[in-house]
Enzyme design. Structure first.
Site, PDB file in Angstrom:
ATOM      1  N   ASP A 133      -8.540  -2.284  -1.452  1.00 12.49           N
ATOM      2  CA  ASP A 133      -9.955  -1.910  -1.361  1.00 12.49           C
ATOM      3  C   ASP A 133     -10.733  -2.150  -2.653  1.00 12.49           C
ATOM      4  O   ASP A 133     -11.960  -2.239  -2.623  1.00 12.49           O
ATOM      5  CB  ASP A 133     -10.083  -0.439  -0.955  1.00 12.49           C
ATOM      6  CG  ASP A 133      -9.830  -0.229   0.532  1.00 12.49           C
ATOM      7  OD1 ASP A 133      -9.837  -1.229   1.278  1.00 12.49           O
ATOM      8  OD2 ASP A 133      -9.608   0.924   0.938  1.00 12.49           O
ATOM      9  N   ARG A 140     -18.093  -2.601   1.050  1.00 10.10           N
ATOM     10  CA  ARG A 140     -17.539  -2.899  -0.273  1.00 10.10           C
ATOM     11  C   ARG A 140     -18.131  -4.176  -0.873  1.00 10.10           C
ATOM     12  O   ARG A 140     -18.225  -4.300  -2.091  1.00 10.10           O
ATOM     13  CB  ARG A 140     -16.017  -2.974  -0.200  1.00 10.10           C
ATOM     14  CG  ARG A 140     -15.414  -1.673   0.302  1.00 10.10           C
ATOM     15  CD  ARG A 140     -14.003  -1.432  -0.149  1.00 10.10           C
ATOM     16  NE  ARG A 140     -13.460  -0.246   0.520  1.00 10.10           N
ATOM     17  CZ  ARG A 140     -13.667   0.998   0.123  1.00 10.10           C
ATOM     18  NH1 ARG A 140     -14.399   1.228  -0.947  1.00 10.10           N
ATOM     19  NH2 ARG A 140     -13.139   2.014   0.800  1.00 10.10           N
ATOM     20  N   SER A 177       0.832  -1.228   0.000  1.00  6.52           N
ATOM     21  CA  SER A 177       0.000   0.000   0.000  1.00  6.52           C
ATOM     22  C   SER A 177       0.854   1.260   0.000  1.00  6.52           C
ATOM     23  O   SER A 177       0.596   2.211   0.740  1.00  6.52           O
ATOM     24  CB  SER A 177      -0.958  -0.001   1.200  1.00  6.52           C
ATOM     25  OG  SER A 177      -1.872  -1.064   1.113  1.00  6.52           O
ATOM     26  N   LYS A 229     -10.408  -7.180   7.237  1.00  6.75           N
ATOM     27  CA  LYS A 229     -11.123  -5.919   7.035  1.00  6.75           C
ATOM     28  C   LYS A 229     -12.435  -5.980   7.824  1.00  6.75           C
ATOM     29  O   LYS A 229     -12.531  -6.672   8.831  1.00  6.75           O
ATOM     30  CB  LYS A 229     -11.362  -5.689   5.545  1.00  6.75           C
ATOM     31  CG  LYS A 229     -10.084  -5.494   4.738  1.00  6.75           C
ATOM     32  CD  LYS A 229      -9.438  -4.162   5.047  1.00  6.75           C
ATOM     33  CE  LYS A 229      -8.274  -3.863   4.129  1.00  6.75           C
ATOM     34  NZ  LYS A 229      -7.696  -2.521   4.362  1.00  6.75           N
TER      35      LYS A 229
END
Length: 422
Positions: A304, A377, A190, A331
């Site tokens: 994500d 999500r 990331s 998550k």
């Protein structure tokens, strides 16, 4: 938890992409650490952003919220010597605020909801042990009590757990009395999120020396400078409509910055690799594809957007491999398990691996009853899946989108999406 029925239909129109949640978190924190008044424009009040706003207020910042902007005065930030911070279900809020709350001597309690207590915090616990900061925590639930003050020095941090630990330290260390160094002890995932932090720090007057993402040197006794800031549109939310376009819908996305440092912008490159065409006209971006082909997706830099890219892969010709995405298991839910479970119910062919998915493309998806796993999500991925399903899809817990994109269902319907409350 209310259910929603999604009736297969073609999306058509223009959607204004909401502001970047990642950048809004960072702008609020930097403005609230500045001794002066800042205006932060283009704000959407998702649950995560509200959590960060309340956290900075708990530390003494003055924040006034208007329809789509904030006025922030950080003159009093740090005056609170005992407070409670409710992170709700925001991992960013938690990991950013732990170091920030310890810039001054403090006694702070962190609480939260959902799976937040299951997310690892060992990186901070190791620092606390080394610096003599006292702490107590409960397993499986977030109830963390910390007493002490962060001291400047050398911080050894793994790069493959979460970049949020590094960002949290980067916010706090410039305000300490001495100079500090962050040493990354493993491969850094990331990186795009670290870039966003460094960019925001620079915007607010903080200088960090980046040695090839292996070490970060931070001079102490710096001062944040108040600054007016406009939050750019969010690629992690845009990804749902980018994939919608690649799957045959006609959606134009408004407000995206093609020069953005957001790591989730990689969704564009991945879709192009799969055979989609990206076009830009004025301030609009569109994605279209006659067909998609399989590819290999590295989930380490853009976790994500993996759920909705898995949807695209499920309708691509060939076998797609998603790898280096093990962090998705910690998550809001285990997103690898959730995507495999729910898209398989709709006819996708997916196999979980330890750190990803193997997806064999199919020609079409069916409808059916599926679960959002209380994860924003996953819910939004299933909504886009409904646009290319053969029959209706019923999703539970439609409210979970409020965590990041409160206006999602409104935008979905504005584009022609057909929904019925169950």
């Amino acid at each position: 938890m209310s259910q929603i029925k999604l009736i297969p239909t073609h999306l058509n129109g223009t959607v204004a992409i909401p502001p970047s949640k990642s950048m809004a978190h960072r702008a609020i924190i930097c403005a609230a650490l500045a001794k002066g008044k800042s205006r932060i424009d283009h704000i959407e009040y998702s649950q995560d952003i509200l959590a960060t706003m309340e956290a900075m207020k708990a530390l003494g910042a003055h924040i006034e919220a208007y329809e789509d902007y904030l006025l922030i005065d950080g003159t009093s930030t740090g005056t609170s010597r005992q407070c409670e911070i409710d992170c709700k279900e925001s991992g960013s809020t938690l990991r950013f605020m732990v170091p920030v709350s310890l810039i001054h001597e403090n006694h702070v309690r962190f609480i939260g909801e959902g799976n937040l207590g299951k997310r690892p915090l060992n990186v901070f616990y190791d620092i606390f042990d080394e610096q003599g900061i006292t702490y107590q925590y409960q397993k499986e639930t977030l109830d963390l009590k910390i007493r002490g003050q962060l001291k400047a020095g050398e911080f050894k941090v793994p790069g493959n757990v979460s970049s949020q630990f590094i960002s949290g330290l980067l916010f706090a260390l410039p305000l300490l009395e001495g100079d500090s160094k962050i040493i990354i002890t493993s491969s850094l995932e990331s990186i795009g999120y670290i870039d966003l932090t460094l960019q925001m720090l620079e915007t607010f007057g903080i200088r960090v020396v980046n040695h090839h993402y292996q070490e970060f040197h931070i001079a102490g006794r710096q001062r944040y400078q108040a600054h007016d800031y406009y939050v750019e549109a969010d690629y992690s939310q845009a990804a749902f409509y980018l994939v919608a376009g690649a799957l045959g819908n006609s959606v134009a996305l408004k407000g995206l910055n093609l020069d953005s440092l957001q790591g989730d912008k990689e969704a564009l490159d991945i879709l192009e690799r799969m055979g989609a065409k990206v076009t830009q006209a004025n301030d609009l971006i569109m994605v279209e594809a006659k067909s998609l082909k399989a590819t290999t997706i590295d989930g380490s830099q853009c976790p994500d957007v993996i759920p909705v890219l898995a949807l695209a892969a499920s309708l691509a010709e060939g076998t797609t491999k998603i790898e280096h995405a093990e962090r998705l298991r910690i998550k809001e839910c285990d997103r690898l398990a959730a995507v495999a479970s729910e898209l398989s119910k709709l006819g996708a062919k997916m196999t979980e691996t330890k750190d990803g998915l193997i997806i064999e493309g199919v020609s079409q998806l069916q409808g059916g009853q599926v679960s959002a796993w209380a994860d924003h999500r996953i819910a939004m991925t299933l909504a886009i899946a409904s646009t290319c399903a053969q029959t209706d899809i019923i999703i539970d817990n439609k409210e979970c989108v409020k965590k990041s994109y409160p206006s999602f269902w409104q935008d979905f319907k504005q584009l022609g999406g057909m929904t019925n409350e169950c």
